[in-house]
Design an enzyme around this catalytic site. Structure first.
Site, PDB file in Angstrom:
ATOM      1  N   HIS A 256     -22.908 -15.799  61.895  1.00 62.66           N
ATOM      2  CA  HIS A 256     -23.772 -16.890  62.529  1.00 62.66           C
ATOM      3  C   HIS A 256     -23.573 -16.912  63.984  1.00 62.66           C
ATOM      4  CE1 HIS A 256     -25.142 -18.967  58.702  1.00 62.66           C
ATOM      5  NE2 HIS A 256     -26.018 -17.664  58.931  1.00 62.66           N
ATOM      6  N   HIS A 391     -33.018  -8.338  58.032  1.00 62.51           N
ATOM      7  CA  HIS A 391     -31.738  -8.027  58.892  1.00 62.51           C
ATOM      8  C   HIS A 391     -31.427  -6.864  59.415  1.00 62.51           C
ATOM      9  CE1 HIS A 391     -30.237 -12.079  59.062  1.00 62.51           C
ATOM     10  NE2 HIS A 391     -30.511 -12.375  57.661  1.00 62.51           N
TER      11      HIS A 391
END
Length: 418
Positions: A256, A391
């Site tokens: 993240h 992604h």
């Protein structure tokens, strides 16, 4: 001399750009199997097949709609019908016509529709923004609907952040604030700005980034703390018994940090393009978050890969490498290289793609492995089946685009380099 200095940055090489384009099309072709005739999209199993009894999943449907909108902007055949297929489900099957907002999944499934989550609404907004930019009528209709729900139900103006989740009727709010939902809301808000031109979405993006990247992460040595109570008390023990939770794992998630890194640069670019001042901390935080993610996540304990989570004692919590940190790391390294010209980022970019090529790409059955274990063997400890497009597909595009608030906005402006 270092590799990138002697041969140039891979992302600037024509052959590499052709490889990115080919890999993107391979991912798009594989993911078409996730289309459900009953509406929406579902996750695929490890062989790339729809699981028996699969139902429409809202996150997967939104991500697939978004990704095929990006493909449609490039004129790739088959993409527009898939965008419209996703929009139909997001406007009907997966939307709560009585209370507003979007379920987690088909409400007619055995387990029901689930709670109303900020994470889900953010991806619906991202898909609607891309479809609206593409010019699909369903996207233009869906976008104001989802943005109004976000503004009325989920955005906490006094906090500058998103409320996490509610019961299906919005009668009960969860006692939780999370970094993950806010991160994806920031991304969605920048796409919404590109779709609408309404600066309120840039304002809200900046407030989210200021809280998480410039304040909370800075206080924690540029580690993103993930879990909080309603009053923003950090919950360090949250899900200590669920270290491999797919959305809210215990501890910190180094991947993240890479994702927040490139979002800071995209926000800086969006503000600048809009003629607004961009705080200097955006570029600073982008560099520091990237460095922190690498420090905490890459090649820990001598193992090759990017670990999923780190405990608050600094030890590896879950050693598996999920595919998405590599995808986000590729984008972050590419944008940092564009922003700074520092060859070290070009080397990280090459290193991340090398890992993807050697350990994550499944050349027999298609797509990428969703995750691999500490020995780089396919695993389903965290995630089941093959990943959706979201992604993996984006890093086939971002190295060929300038830094911009959103990918659909940049594609619509014709900024993709062949």
């Amino acid at each position: 001399m270092a590799e990138a200095e002697t041969r140039g940055a891979a992302m600037d090489m024509p052959a590499h750009r052709r490889w990115l384009e080919a890999e993107g099309r391979r991912l798009l072709d594989f993911s078409k199997a996730s289309r459900l005739s009953s509406g929406g999209f579902c996750a695929l199993d490890m062989a790339g097949a729809r699981p028996q009894g699969a139902v429409a999943d809202t996150i997967v449907t939104a991500r697939m709609t978004y990704s095929y909108a990006l493909a449609a902007m490039q004129g790739l055949p088959g993409s527009v019908p898939l965008v419209d297929h996703g929009l139909a489900a997001l406007s009907g099957l997966l939307r709560d016509g009585e209370n507003g907002g979007w379920y987690e999944q088909d409400p007619g499934s055995p387990s029901g529709g689930g709670r109303k989550k900020a994470y889900v609404q953010a991806f619906v907004a991202l898909a609607a923004s891309a479809a609206a930019i593409l010019g699909r009528p369903g996207g233009r209709d869906l976008l104001p609907d989802v943005l109004s729900v976000i503004a009325a139900r989920f955005w906490a103006e006094d906090e500058g952040a998103m409320r996490e989740s509610f019961s299906a009727d919005f009668g009960e709010e969860e006692d939780y604030r999370g970094a993950n939902a806010n991160m994806h809301s920031l991304e969605a808000f920048m796409a919404a700005f590109d779709a609408t031109g309404d600066s309120v979405w840039l304002d809200r993006s900046l407030r989210i980034a200021e809280r998480f990247a410039n304040r909370l992460a800075r206080e924690m040595r540029f580690v993103i703390p993930e879990h909080f109570s309603l009053d923003w008390t950090m919950l360090k023990d949250f899900h200590a018994d669920k270290p491999d939770h797919p959305f809210r794992p215990y501890g910190t998630t180094p991947g993240h940090s890479l994702e927040w890194s490139h979002l800071c640069l995209k926000l800086e670019a969006g503000l600048t393009a809009a003629g607004r001042p961009a705080p200097a901390w955006l570029a600073e935080c982008a560099a520091e978050l990237f460095a922190g993610g690498i420090r905490d996540g890459w090649n820990r304990d001598g193992a090759t890969g990017f670990v999923y989570t780190i405990g608050w004692d600094g030890a590896v919590s879950v050693p598996n490498t999920a595919h998405w940190p590599l995808a986000e790391g590729i984008t972050a390294a590419a944008l940092l290289y564009r922003r700074t010209g520092d060859g070290d980022y070009a080397r990280w970019y090459r290193r991340f793609w090398d890992y993807v090529d050697l350990h994550l790409i499944d050349r027999r059955q298609g797509s990428w492995w969703n995750e691999v274990d500490a020995d780089n063997r396919p695993s389903e400890r965290i995630y089941q089946g093959k990943p959706d497009l979201y992604h993996a597909y984006q890093p086939t595009l971002t190295p060929r685009l300038p830094i911009a608030a959103s990918i659909p906005g940049a594609l619509a402006r014709g900024e993709l380099q062949d």
